[in-house]
Design a protein around this motif. Sequence first.
Motif, PDB file in Angstrom:
ATOM      1  N   ILE A 278       0.821  -1.213   0.000  1.00  0.00           N
ATOM      2  CA  ILE A 278       0.000   0.000   0.000  1.00  0.00           C
ATOM      3  C   ILE A 278       0.852   1.258   0.000  1.00  0.00           C
ATOM      4  N   TYR A 279       1.841   1.302   0.883  1.00  0.00           N
ATOM      5  CA  TYR A 279       2.584   2.547   1.084  1.00  0.00           C
ATOM      6  C   TYR A 279       4.004   2.503   0.521  1.00  0.00           C
ATOM      7  N   LEU A 280       4.280   1.542  -0.328  1.00  0.00           N
ATOM      8  CA  LEU A 280       5.634   1.358  -0.849  1.00  0.00           C
ATOM      9  C   LEU A 280       6.231   2.627  -1.476  1.00  0.00           C
ATOM     10  N   PRO A 281       5.484   3.365  -2.314  1.00  0.00           N
ATOM     11  CA  PRO A 281       6.101   4.534  -2.953  1.00  0.00           C
ATOM     12  C   PRO A 281       6.020   5.825  -2.127  1.00  0.00           C
ATOM     13  N   GLN A 282       5.393   5.771  -0.954  1.00  0.00           N
ATOM     14  CA  GLN A 282       5.133   7.012  -0.225  1.00  0.00           C
ATOM     15  C   GLN A 282       6.391   7.819   0.113  1.00  0.00           C
ATOM     16  N   PRO A 283       7.469   7.205   0.610  1.00  0.00           N
ATOM     17  CA  PRO A 283       8.655   8.006   0.950  1.00  0.00           C
ATOM     18  C   PRO A 283       9.352   8.619  -0.265  1.00  0.00           C
ATOM     19  N   VAL A 284       9.124   8.050  -1.444  1.00  0.00           N
ATOM     20  CA  VAL A 284       9.830   8.536  -2.635  1.00  0.00           C
ATOM     21  C   VAL A 284       8.909   9.317  -3.569  1.00  0.00           C
ATOM     22  N   LEU A 285       7.802   9.838  -3.044  1.00  0.00           N
ATOM     23  CA  LEU A 285       6.894  10.623  -3.884  1.00  0.00           C
ATOM     24  C   LEU A 285       7.594  11.825  -4.530  1.00  0.00           C
ATOM     25  N   PRO A 286       8.429  12.570  -3.793  1.00  0.00           N
ATOM     26  CA  PRO A 286       9.152  13.668  -4.471  1.00  0.00           C
ATOM     27  C   PRO A 286      10.037  13.150  -5.605  1.00  0.00           C
ATOM     28  N   LEU A 287      10.655  11.977  -5.417  1.00  0.00           N
ATOM     29  CA  LEU A 287      11.499  11.397  -6.458  1.00  0.00           C
ATOM     30  C   LEU A 287      10.662  10.957  -7.664  1.00  0.00           C
ATOM     31  N   LEU A 288       9.471  10.409  -7.402  1.00  0.00           N
ATOM     32  CA  LEU A 288       8.583  10.023  -8.493  1.00  0.00           C
ATOM     33  C   LEU A 288       8.135  11.244  -9.289  1.00  0.00           C
ATOM     34  N   ALA A 289       7.907  12.348  -8.583  1.00  0.00           N
ATOM     35  CA  ALA A 289       7.531  13.585  -9.274  1.00  0.00           C
ATOM     36  C   ALA A 289       8.625  14.012 -10.244  1.00  0.00           C
ATOM     37  N   GLN A 290       9.883  13.832  -9.846  1.00  0.00           N
ATOM     38  CA  GLN A 290      11.003  14.156 -10.734  1.00  0.00           C
ATOM     39  C   GLN A 290      11.124  13.137 -11.875  1.00  0.00           C
ATOM     40  N   THR A 291      10.997  11.858 -11.532  1.00  0.00           N
ATOM     41  CA  THR A 291      11.153  10.798 -12.531  1.00  0.00           C
ATOM     42  C   THR A 291      10.131  10.923 -13.653  1.00  0.00           C
ATOM     43  N   PHE A 292       8.879  11.198 -13.286  1.00  0.00           N
ATOM     44  CA  PHE A 292       7.808  11.252 -14.280  1.00  0.00           C
ATOM     45  C   PHE A 292       7.422  12.681 -14.660  1.00  0.00           C
ATOM     46  N   ASP A 293       8.217  13.668 -14.167  1.00  0.00           N
ATOM     47  CA  ASP A 293       7.983  15.074 -14.492  1.00  0.00           C
ATOM     48  C   ASP A 293       6.532  15.471 -14.204  1.00  0.00           C
ATOM     49  N   SER A 294       6.119  15.237 -12.944  1.00  0.00           N
ATOM     50  CA  SER A 294       4.742  15.496 -12.549  1.00  0.00           C
ATOM     51  C   SER A 294       4.714  16.275 -11.239  1.00  0.00           C
ATOM     52  N   ASP A 295       3.491  16.592 -10.734  1.00  0.00           N
ATOM     53  CA  ASP A 295       3.383  17.343  -9.488  1.00  0.00           C
ATOM     54  C   ASP A 295       2.963  16.435  -8.340  1.00  0.00           C
ATOM     55  N   MET A 296       2.899  16.993  -7.131  1.00  0.00           N
ATOM     56  CA  MET A 296       2.657  16.199  -5.929  1.00  0.00           C
ATOM     57  C   MET A 296       1.275  15.542  -5.929  1.00  0.00           C
TER      58      MET A 296
ATOM     59  N   THR B 105      -0.372   7.346  -6.795  1.00  0.00           N
ATOM     60  CA  THR B 105       0.240   6.024  -6.682  1.00  0.00           C
ATOM     61  C   THR B 105      -0.048   5.394  -5.327  1.00  0.00           C
ATOM     62  N   VAL B 106      -0.444   6.214  -4.365  1.00  0.00           N
ATOM     63  CA  VAL B 106      -0.883   5.704  -3.066  1.00  0.00           C
ATOM     64  C   VAL B 106      -2.404   5.644  -3.009  1.00  0.00           C
ATOM     65  N   SER B 107      -3.053   6.744  -3.373  1.00  0.00           N
ATOM     66  CA  SER B 107      -4.512   6.795  -3.244  1.00  0.00           C
ATOM     67  C   SER B 107      -5.219   5.846  -4.208  1.00  0.00           C
ATOM     68  N   ALA B 108      -4.587   5.499  -5.344  1.00  0.00           N
ATOM     69  CA  ALA B 108      -5.208   4.553  -6.274  1.00  0.00           C
ATOM     70  C   ALA B 108      -5.332   3.170  -5.646  1.00  0.00           C
ATOM     71  N   VAL B 109      -4.347   2.781  -4.853  1.00  0.00           N
ATOM     72  CA  VAL B 109      -4.418   1.507  -4.134  1.00  0.00           C
ATOM     73  C   VAL B 109      -5.572   1.530  -3.140  1.00  0.00           C
ATOM     74  N   ILE B 110      -5.669   2.624  -2.419  1.00  0.00           N
ATOM     75  CA  ILE B 110      -6.722   2.762  -1.416  1.00  0.00           C
ATOM     76  C   ILE B 110      -8.098   2.739  -2.070  1.00  0.00           C
ATOM     77  N   LEU B 111      -8.238   3.411  -3.213  1.00  0.00           N
ATOM     78  CA  LEU B 111      -9.515   3.403  -3.928  1.00  0.00           C
ATOM     79  C   LEU B 111      -9.849   1.994  -4.407  1.00  0.00           C
ATOM     80  N   GLY B 112      -8.871   1.278  -4.935  1.00  0.00           N
ATOM     81  CA  GLY B 112      -9.111  -0.092  -5.376  1.00  0.00           C
ATOM     82  C   GLY B 112      -9.576  -0.985  -4.235  1.00  0.00           C
ATOM     83  N   MET B 113      -8.945  -0.819  -3.069  1.00  0.00           N
ATOM     84  CA  MET B 113      -9.351  -1.600  -1.897  1.00  0.00           C
ATOM     85  C   MET B 113     -10.780  -1.289  -1.497  1.00  0.00           C
ATOM     86  N   ALA B 114     -11.121  -0.007  -1.539  1.00  0.00           N
ATOM     87  CA  ALA B 114     -12.470   0.401  -1.154  1.00  0.00           C
ATOM     88  C   ALA B 114     -13.519  -0.231  -2.071  1.00  0.00           C
TER      89      ALA B 114
END
Length: 377
Positions: free
Chosen positions: A18-36, A42-51
């Motif tokens: 569930i929370y695997l990418p959470q600590p590296v969210l700033p790094l993911l923003a750089q990797t994929f050239d996106s915003d916060m 990448t975290v909330s989509a897992v939570i939505l799927g579970m719901a």
Amino acid sequence: MRIQSAVFALVTTAFVHIYLPQPVLPLLAQTFDSDMVMVSFTVSAVILGMALSNLPFGLLADRRSIRPIITVGGVALALGALVCAAAQHLWLLIAARFLQGLFIPAATTCVVAYLAKNLPLERLNVVMGTYVSATVLGGMGGRLLGGWIHPPLHWRYAFVSAAVLTLLATAWALCTLPRSDIGANKAPDAARFRVLLTQRSLLRIYLCGAGAFAVFSSTFNYLPFRLAGAPFHLTTEQITLLYLVYVVGIFIAPLAGRIANRFGAAPAMLGGVTVLAASLALVLAPTLACVVLGLTGICTGFFTIHAAAVGALNRRLSSGQGRANALYVLFYYIGGWSGITLTGLAYKFSGWAAVVGLCWLLLLIPLRTGIIEKGGR
């Protein structure tokens, strides 16, 4: 004991995802050239799927043996993690994370129903606390795996490691759990979703879990952005180390179950709300010591509320454990998804103080539940 250990391992590895990418969210923003906000999906989509998948899995838990459910869930989780590891586009990563979320209830909601059916009532609060401890360890382990154990520039390997751990835990559970469990072959019980939703005493508990998790998930989801900026300027590894405060929940959750056994669920809930509210004030401070203390308190308060709510729910049930727990987790994760989405917008436009202010408002939900429960209504 072997069964409880296998369940503990299975739930822990499920929560790692569930929370695997959470600590590296700033790094993911750089990797994929996106915003916060986008990378937080990448975290909330897992939570939505579970719901969304909890109700179907709740039905399965009341009608079928747990073994085939665990098999499908474990394999799907592992395959999803491998897709995440190979993803070259943010939307593919988000889609794979959503699919993972759809199958996590196979190792969470269904396992809770299994425990509720197979354990004597006097042990239920304590064992549910142990179950919550597994979710704590998994959440902490996922964050450490994503941001610390593997170098941040190789975050993809964390998904591969999670896939391997999931397959091992699934195999252990299949070797340990009985081929038939209590209630697996019974006729479907009379507790329908509509009935469970119209019972006010149960609905209050569902909302309590939703409100508490909205606060908790929001705080920890945007913590990396807060700590990466002024006045802290922490590295990814340093930010990830702060998630070690999660270990508090491993001890607090079973303790909360014992407190609820002795004094009732309401005092445990109200105590958790009080600690959580005070701790939110601490994370506003511009000093790292206050932030660490505040995060420790947030974990203590949240896991106290969560363990008390899960225990109170299952003590009220004589049938329909799968459905009732599916509804609890549905509300719980919709609360988390909503909290992450709303506080993400608040942070983007008004900063960290807006996140904390919104979290204080959300705490009114478990506060109301605790007050009503104390009054015996």
